[in-house]
Design a protein around this motif. Structure first.
Motif, PDB file in Angstrom:
ATOM      1  N   ASP A  72     -27.503  -6.423  17.843  1.00  0.00           N
ATOM      2  CA  ASP A  72     -26.787  -5.876  18.976  1.00  0.00           C
ATOM      3  C   ASP A  72     -26.233  -7.018  19.314  1.00  0.00           C
ATOM      4  N   GLU A  75     -23.077  -7.889  17.043  1.00  0.00           N
ATOM      5  CA  GLU A  75     -22.264  -6.903  17.282  1.00  0.00           C
ATOM      6  C   GLU A  75     -21.548  -7.105  17.859  1.00  0.00           C
ATOM      7  N   ASP A  79     -17.216  -7.532  18.254  1.00  0.00           N
ATOM      8  CA  ASP A  79     -16.516  -6.560  19.890  1.00  0.00           C
ATOM      9  C   ASP A  79     -15.318  -7.131  20.383  1.00  0.00           C
ATOM     10  N   LYS A  85     -13.061  -8.520  11.268  1.00  0.00           N
ATOM     11  CA  LYS A  85     -13.608  -9.013   9.672  1.00  0.00           C
ATOM     12  C   LYS A  85     -13.995  -9.949   9.829  1.00  0.00           C
ATOM     13  N   ALA A 101     -27.915  -7.424   9.526  1.00  0.00           N
ATOM     14  CA  ALA A 101     -26.504  -6.649   9.873  1.00  0.00           C
ATOM     15  C   ALA A 101     -25.143  -6.207   8.638  1.00  0.00           C
ATOM     16  N   ARG A 104     -26.542  -2.680   8.582  1.00  0.00           N
ATOM     17  CA  ARG A 104     -26.525  -2.302   9.470  1.00  0.00           C
ATOM     18  C   ARG A 104     -25.047  -1.604   9.847  1.00  0.00           C
ATOM     19  N   MET A 105     -24.207  -2.943   9.104  1.00  0.00           N
ATOM     20  CA  MET A 105     -22.712  -3.127   9.332  1.00  0.00           C
ATOM     21  C   MET A 105     -21.953  -4.216   8.380  1.00  0.00           C
ATOM     22  N   GLN A 106     -21.930  -3.331   7.027  1.00  0.00           N
ATOM     23  CA  GLN A 106     -21.506  -4.766   6.016  1.00  0.00           C
ATOM     24  C   GLN A 106     -19.992  -4.327   6.382  1.00  0.00           C
ATOM     25  N   ASN A 107     -19.762  -3.716   6.619  1.00  0.00           N
ATOM     26  CA  ASN A 107     -17.883  -3.497   6.591  1.00  0.00           C
ATOM     27  C   ASN A 107     -17.395  -3.635   7.311  1.00  0.00           C
ATOM     28  N   LYS A 108     -18.106  -4.646   8.604  1.00  0.00           N
ATOM     29  CA  LYS A 108     -17.496  -5.730   9.696  1.00  0.00           C
ATOM     30  C   LYS A 108     -17.178  -6.636   9.003  1.00  0.00           C
TER      31      LYS A 108
END
Ligand code: MLT
Length: 264
Positions: A72, A75, A79, A85, A101, A104-108
């Motif tokens: 968290d 992230e 953000d 990216k 991570a 949970r959020m590879q696309n970031k």
């Protein structure tokens, strides 16, 4: 530049127009373990490092952390800084955070660098070692714990030949808040096994391992790299678990080559 994000101390070097790399440190260290990488790579990249909650200059609070709360925090930093990216680079506990991570959020993220880490969770022996460490710290032997834990992290050659740098790392680790250190131990013991997700990591990945790493040995890291579809494995000869500190020349070159190969 230093910023406070979500209560954490975050350190930023390089140009805002450059591609960002986020560096996540290991236990029980702080952001300064990446100094050699930040000094070199900030010429071409925006280098973001931070102190994980409970360590370095980031507050320990009540010491109740989980790998989820660490992700968290990562992230929130990504953000808040509006990083487009970024490349994610984690060592050991920083690698556990990075691997979770990825689930949970590879696309970031656009690429992943894993240094001296593993996807498996603690086995029973590992859990009991963590419990013994917490007991040792609670009984007032914090410095003894740090001395022996950090010694095990470094290769013998580095400790012998670089005693000033080695002592700097040990002394810095002793400045941590024991509540934060115990919180990190609990977060690590509670982490999940991320091995099943390795085959789903589609972004380019670099896996770096010291040949003398006792905590995440080369055979473990090689088998992890083999499960990641687009991964390169680099062995750092003679280094222990702390490759970025023990052999920054080889680690920096491996990172640069990887970034160039992938057009970053
Ligand atoms: C680290 O370097 O982050 C630790 O060695 C990880 C661990 O104790 O599992």
């Amino acid at each position: 530049m230093r910023k406070t994000i979500n209560g954490l101390s975050v350190f930023i070097s390089g140009s805002n127009d450059s591609k960002a790399i986020i560096f996540v440190h290991g236990f029980p260290f702080d952001h300064t373990m990446w100094q050699e990488q930040v000094d070199d790579l900030s010429k071409n990249f925006l280098c973001v490092s931070y102190d994980i909650r409970g360590l370095g200059e980031s507050p320990a609070g009540d010491g109740q952390f989980t790998m989820e709360s660490f992700v968290d925090d990562l992230e929130k930093i990504t953000d808040e800084l509006k990083l487009e990216k970024p490349i994610l680079c984690g060592l050991s506990m920083g690698g556990y955070i990075s691997l979770r991570a990825m689930e949970r959020m590879q696309n970031k993220f656009s690429a992943l660098i894993l240094c001296d880490t593993k996807s498996v969770a603690d086995d029973n022996e590992g859990k009991l070692k963590r419990a013994a460490a917490i007991k040792q710290i609670s009984s007032g032997e914090f410095n003894t714990f740090i001395e022996s834990f950090v010694l095990n992290c470094f290769g013998e050659m580095f400790v012998k030949e670089n005693s000033v740098e080695y002592r700097r790392v040990v002394d810095r680790s002793k400045k941590n808040n024991p509540i934060g250190v115990k919180g990190c131990l609990l977060a690590m013991v509670c982490r999940t096994n991320t091995t099943e997700n390795l085959s789903k990591i589609k972004i380019p990945t670099l896996v770096i391992c010291g040949s003398e790493d006792k905590l995440s040995p080369p055979d473990v890291m090689k088998s992890m790299a083999n499960k990641i579809p687009n991964a390169n494995f680099v062995l750092v000869e003679g280094a222990g678990h702390m490759t970025p500190i023990e052999n920054p020349q080889v680690v920096n070159k491996a990172i640069r080559d990887f970034l160039i190969k992938n057009n970053f």
